[in-house]
Design a protein around this motif. Structure first.
Motif, short mmCIF file in Angstrom:
data_model
loop_
_atom_site.label_atom_id
_atom_site.label_comp_id
_atom_site.label_asym_id
_atom_site.label_seq_id
_atom_site.Cartn_x
_atom_site.Cartn_y
_atom_site.Cartn_z
N ARG A 1 0.70 -1.10 -4.59
CA ARG A 1 1.83 -0.16 -4.71
C ARG A 1 2.84 -0.45 -3.62
O ARG A 1 2.48 -0.93 -2.54
CB ARG A 1 1.32 1.28 -4.61
N LEU A 2 4.09 -0.12 -3.90
CA LEU A 2 5.14 -0.29 -2.89
C LEU A 2 6.02 0.95 -2.78
O LEU A 2 6.31 1.40 -1.69
CB LEU A 2 6.01 -1.52 -3.19
N CYS A 3 6.46 1.48 -3.90
CA CYS A 3 7.36 2.64 -3.80
C CYS A 3 6.60 3.93 -3.52
O CYS A 3 7.15 4.86 -2.93
CB CYS A 3 8.22 2.77 -5.05
N TYR A 4 5.35 3.99 -3.92
CA TYR A 4 4.55 5.21 -3.69
C TYR A 4 4.23 5.36 -2.21
O TYR A 4 3.85 4.40 -1.55
CB TYR A 4 3.25 5.14 -4.49
N GLY B 1 8.15 5.92 -9.38
CA GLY B 1 7.70 4.85 -10.29
C GLY B 1 8.68 3.71 -10.36
O GLY B 1 8.96 3.18 -11.44
N ARG C 1 6.81 -0.61 -10.08
CA ARG C 1 5.95 -1.02 -11.21
C ARG C 1 4.78 -1.89 -10.78
O ARG C 1 4.17 -2.59 -11.60
CB ARG C 1 6.75 -1.77 -12.30
N LEU C 2 4.46 -1.87 -9.51
CA LEU C 2 3.35 -2.69 -9.03
C LEU C 2 2.00 -2.04 -9.32
O LEU C 2 0.97 -2.71 -9.36
CB LEU C 2 3.50 -2.92 -7.52
N CYS C 3 2.02 -0.72 -9.50
CA CYS C 3 0.75 0.01 -9.66
C CYS C 3 0.31 0.10 -11.13
O CYS C 3 -0.56 0.90 -11.45
CB CYS C 3 0.91 1.41 -9.09
N CYS D 1 0.83 5.60 -10.45
CA CYS D 1 1.36 6.60 -9.51
C CYS D 1 2.05 7.75 -10.25
O CYS D 1 2.22 8.82 -9.69
CB CYS D 1 2.34 5.96 -8.53
FE1 FES Z 1 5.69 1.86 -7.46
FE2 FES Z 1 3.80 3.12 -8.88
S1 FES Z 1 3.74 2.53 -6.80
S2 FES Z 1 5.66 2.31 -9.59
#
Ligand code: FES
Length: 236
Positions: free
Chosen positions: A36-39, A47, A50-52, A66
């Motif tokens: 994950r990156l944005c979470y 969201g 889109r890595l998760c 997420c």
């Molecule tokens: Fe970035 Fe889910 S952690 S979309």
């Protein structure tokens, strides 16, 4: 709000959680890591990266862990060759789209993008680099923004708005032109809303937001203040 307990399977293991939890939250509670990156725990969920993405039995496409709540009987797979390939593609695109020169970056060795790439086994990029010429804003007396290293996770936007309440940061432009701006495109140093708290710098997963004076590989970030603030607010 009342919540119910639901039981589902993640990677073949039966797990239970509240139905207001997401797949990612439940996975983490059970020691299952999902890239994950944005979470970031303590911030709202967008969201964006889109890595998760995970596989859910019966779903047409991949699902953002997420941003998806768990349901009774769900069958989730967080690890597969298909997912690994997908995540490598996402990471390659992030590297190709920005200008990430780890060897001279303040966050080298402490960068979440770099860490995710290492976990994904990325040692080169097949996509053509775009080599954008984005701005560096060094107008703030304490901090800097190198937009070339920004992956648009919007953690800075969210922490500034949701935790600090300053609303200094926002996203301007669309697609490849999207970028972070302070105070409607005022140089950061001239911002009238920025409190200089540095929370945005701490939550930035790369070296895009940095503390002045930090040299290559010196910038270690701390996000533990988020859980502390969240716990204090809940107590109140
Ligand atoms: Fe970035 Fe889910 S952690 S979309």
């Amino acid at each position: 709000m009342n919540s119910n307990v639901v039981t589902l399977s993640i990677n073949g293991k039966e797990v239970s959680g509240r139905d207001d939890e997401t797949i990612l939250e439940l996975a983490l509670e059970n020691g299952i890591q999902i890239p994950r990156l944005c979470y970031l725990e303590g911030l709202s969920i967008v969201g964006a990266c889109r890595l998760c993405m995970v596989e859910v039995l019966g779903a047409k496409g991949l699902i953002a862990a997420c941003a998806t709540r768990i349901t009774e009987g769900m069958v989730v797979q967080t690890d597969s060759e298909r997912l690994a390939e997908y995540r490598r593609s996402i990471l390659e695109m992030l590297f190709a789209e920005g200008f990430h020169v780890c060897s001279v970056c303040v966050a080298n060795g402490h960068c979440e993008l770099q860490t995710q790439a290492a976990h994904a086994g990325i040692d080169h990029i097949d996509l053509p680099y775009l080599y954008p010429r984005r701005k560096v804003d060094a107008s703030h007396r304490l901090f800097g923004l190198d937009a070339n290293r920004c992956i648009l996770c919007t953690r800075c936007v969210r922490v500034c708005s949701e935790i600090e309440g300053a609303r200094t940061w926002s996203v301007s432009g669309r697609g490849i032109e999207a970028h972070i701006i302070s105070d409607f495109a005022t140089p950061w140093g001239e911002s009238t809303t920025c409190t200089s708290c540095g929370k945005c710098v701490q939550v930035c997963p790369t070296g895009a937001l940095f503390m002045k004076g930090a040299s290559t590989a010196e910038l270690e970030k701390r996000t533990d203040f988020l859980s502390w603030i969240t716990a204090m607010r809940e107590q109140r």
